[in-house]
Motif scaffolding. Structure first.
Motif, PDB file in Angstrom:
ATOM      1  N   ARG A  25      59.139  32.173  23.674  1.00 35.43           N
ATOM      2  CA  ARG A  25      57.941  31.363  24.032  1.00 35.43           C
ATOM      3  C   ARG A  25      57.152  30.710  22.538  1.00 35.43           C
ATOM      4  NH1 ARG A  25      56.906  27.708  28.006  1.00 35.43           N
ATOM      5  NH2 ARG A  25      54.441  27.186  28.315  1.00 35.43           N
ATOM      6  N   PHE A  37      56.500  25.954  24.472  1.00 42.09           N
ATOM      7  CA  PHE A  37      57.787  25.684  25.197  1.00 42.09           C
ATOM      8  C   PHE A  37      58.953  26.740  24.839  1.00 42.09           C
ATOM      9  CE2 PHE A  37      57.842  23.818  20.885  1.00 42.09           C
ATOM     10  CZ  PHE A  37      58.717  24.619  20.459  1.00 42.09           C
ATOM     11  N   TRP A  38      59.844  26.746  25.524  1.00 44.74           N
ATOM     12  CA  TRP A  38      60.826  27.835  25.504  1.00 44.74           C
ATOM     13  C   TRP A  38      61.950  27.597  24.286  1.00 44.74           C
ATOM     14  CZ3 TRP A  38      59.985  32.561  27.461  1.00 44.74           C
ATOM     15  CH2 TRP A  38      58.739  32.389  28.549  1.00 44.74           C
ATOM     16  N   LEU A 175      65.364  31.100  32.724  1.00 43.41           N
ATOM     17  CA  LEU A 175      64.129  30.264  33.028  1.00 43.41           C
ATOM     18  C   LEU A 175      64.206  30.197  34.504  1.00 43.41           C
ATOM     19  CD1 LEU A 175      64.547  27.647  30.297  1.00 43.41           C
ATOM     20  CD2 LEU A 175      63.246  30.012  30.299  1.00 43.41           C
ATOM     21  N   HIS A 177      62.602  27.908  35.880  1.00 45.50           N
ATOM     22  CA  HIS A 177      62.435  26.443  36.300  1.00 45.50           C
ATOM     23  C   HIS A 177      62.378  26.023  34.753  1.00 45.50           C
ATOM     24  CE1 HIS A 177      61.769  22.945  38.452  1.00 45.50           C
ATOM     25  NE2 HIS A 177      60.548  22.674  37.722  1.00 45.50           N
ATOM     26  N   LEU A 178      62.979  24.575  34.825  1.00 46.49           N
ATOM     27  CA  LEU A 178      62.868  23.858  33.873  1.00 46.49           C
ATOM     28  C   LEU A 178      62.857  22.263  34.017  1.00 46.49           C
ATOM     29  CD1 LEU A 178      63.384  23.608  30.689  1.00 46.49           C
ATOM     30  CD2 LEU A 178      65.703  23.549  31.035  1.00 46.49           C
ATOM     31  N   ASP A 179      61.844  21.893  33.698  1.00 47.18           N
ATOM     32  CA  ASP A 179      61.523  20.300  33.848  1.00 47.18           C
ATOM     33  C   ASP A 179      62.104  19.458  32.832  1.00 47.18           C
ATOM     34  OD1 ASP A 179      59.634  20.546  36.276  1.00 47.18           O
ATOM     35  OD2 ASP A 179      58.526  21.675  34.978  1.00 47.18           O
ATOM     36  N   ALA A 285      55.858  19.082  25.851  1.00 45.99           N
ATOM     37  CA  ALA A 285      54.869  19.845  26.362  1.00 45.99           C
ATOM     38  C   ALA A 285      53.333  19.240  26.615  1.00 45.99           C
ATOM     39  CB  ALA A 285      54.832  21.444  25.961  1.00 45.99           C
ATOM     40  N   VAL A 292      57.674  22.491  32.634  1.00 39.42           N
ATOM     41  CA  VAL A 292      58.177  23.601  31.727  1.00 39.42           C
ATOM     42  C   VAL A 292      59.160  22.827  30.844  1.00 39.42           C
ATOM     43  CG1 VAL A 292      59.898  25.786  31.932  1.00 39.42           C
ATOM     44  CG2 VAL A 292      58.022  25.130  33.740  1.00 39.42           C
TER      45      VAL A 292
END
Length: 358
Positions: A25, A37-38, A175, A177-179, A285, A292
């Protein structure tokens, strides 16, 4: 007649080092505060991110009979794929001949040669197509000189894209979830290779491409580029234009500023591509609260100690980090204005297609 080293012994045990990289992160200001963000840290795997593509391309060629056991592999590189091919060549038992150019960093030249690569350097860019065209011209000469040599053609080889299925699978597990996914674009391989599987997992996933100023991938005019590892002076056919929701062009000052902020504030950092995607991921972000966001850091900082992290280099190239853009300039389509600094466009199309915008 050109000669090359004898066939190396295959070391298949090296393939256990491929991939399986962590995510972290990132919350450091880039340059403004953001929710975080990842980042997938591909620099922590042997050979970096492009080792996945290199192994995939060589295995695919072997399965089709295009690459014979022990035959040489010849490719053009600005450095990152070269390390991946050095890894793949050792693992699978193929000597590797790489064509670079005189702008390739001395540290990268030393590292490639240390890994047993034969390195050829071209000393001037081609009038059309720049350094990439010059490298490919020399590559074609080598193919004629080396019997049985195989050219993976990273820019157009679908096995490049297929090599990133493992990266997508890892992200799908790491993850919840991811958007929004942010990807640098050079050959187009890793963005095309991970967006398909991830959209099957998360159908609403948005893809943001990050290019370099001076790159022609998304329809801008080709110009000399200081940044290496993303962008192109040609139009790679691996770029999945239809998959992108928007594209950002990032300049060298913005990328350097982000790399240094990452190193100071998150410890993890990298080079041009890492700085570019980090800046855009932080922006995404920030402007999409609650989303995400993830990106991929292709390699680590060590290759860039004499460039991105060198104050004398910045001075020599006139890079003023105090003037680095903190938000993108919006343009309505890729042909509206030439990108300088940080520019965003929400319309993406293949520049070689008759229908240039969508």
């Amino acid at each position: 007649m050109t000669t090359i080293a004898v066939r190396p012994t295959a070391r298949p045990e090296l393939l256990t080092l491929l991939g399986r990289t962590p995510v972290v992160r990132v919350t450091a200001d880039l340059p403004n505060p953001h929710p975080g963000f990842w980042a997938k840290l591909e620099g922590l795997a042997a050979g970096g991110m492009k080792a996945r593509a290199a192994v995939s391309m060589l295995l695919g060629a072997r399965e089709r009979g295009e690459l014979r056991p022990g035959a040489p592999v010849v490719e053009s590189t600005s450095g990152t794929l070269g390390i991946g091919l050095a890894f793949a060549g050792q693992a699978l038992g193929h000597p590797v001949v790489l064509v670079g150019d005189s702008e390739l960093e001395p540290s990268m030249r030393q590292l490639l040669r240390a890994h047993g690569v034969r390195l050829e350097l071209v000393d001037r860019p081609a009038p059309q197509g720049g350094w990439q065209a010059a490298r490919i011209g020399r590559l074609r000469e080598l193919l004629a000189e080396l019997p049985g040599a195989y050219w993976p053609d990273q820019y157009n080889n679908p096995d490049n894209t297929a090599g990133y299925a493992s990266l997508a699978a890892e992200l799908g597990v790491q993850l919840d979830h991811l958007d929004i996914l942010v990807c640098s674009v050079g050959t187009g391989g890793h963005s095309a290779g991970i967006i398909g599987p991830l959209r099957r997992h998360w159908p609403g996933l948005r893809l943001i491409g990050v290019d370099a100023t001076g790159s022609t991938i998304f329809g801008q005019p080709a110009r000399p580029r200081l940044m290496r590892g993303l962008g192109s002076s040609i139009h790679p056919r691996n770029v999945a234009y239809d998959a992108f929701d928007e594209v950002h062009w990032i300049g060298p000052a913005e990328a350097v500023d982000s790399c240094r902020r990452l190193a100071r504030g998150s410890f993890v950092s990298g080079g041009w591509s890492t700085g570019a995607v980090a800046r855009v991921a932080a922006w995404a972000a920030r402007v999409h609260p609650g989303a995400v966001v993830a990106t991929v850091f292709p390699d680590g900082p060590h290759r860039y100690l004499g460039t991105v992290f060198d104050d004398d280099f910045l001075t020599a190239h006139g890079l003023d980090l105090a003037g680095a853009a903190t938000r993108p300039v919006e343009i309505p389509h890729p042909y509206a204005a030439e990108a300088n600094g940080w520019v965003r466009c929400a319309r993406v199309a293949d520049p070689l297609s008759p229908e240039r915008t969508r």
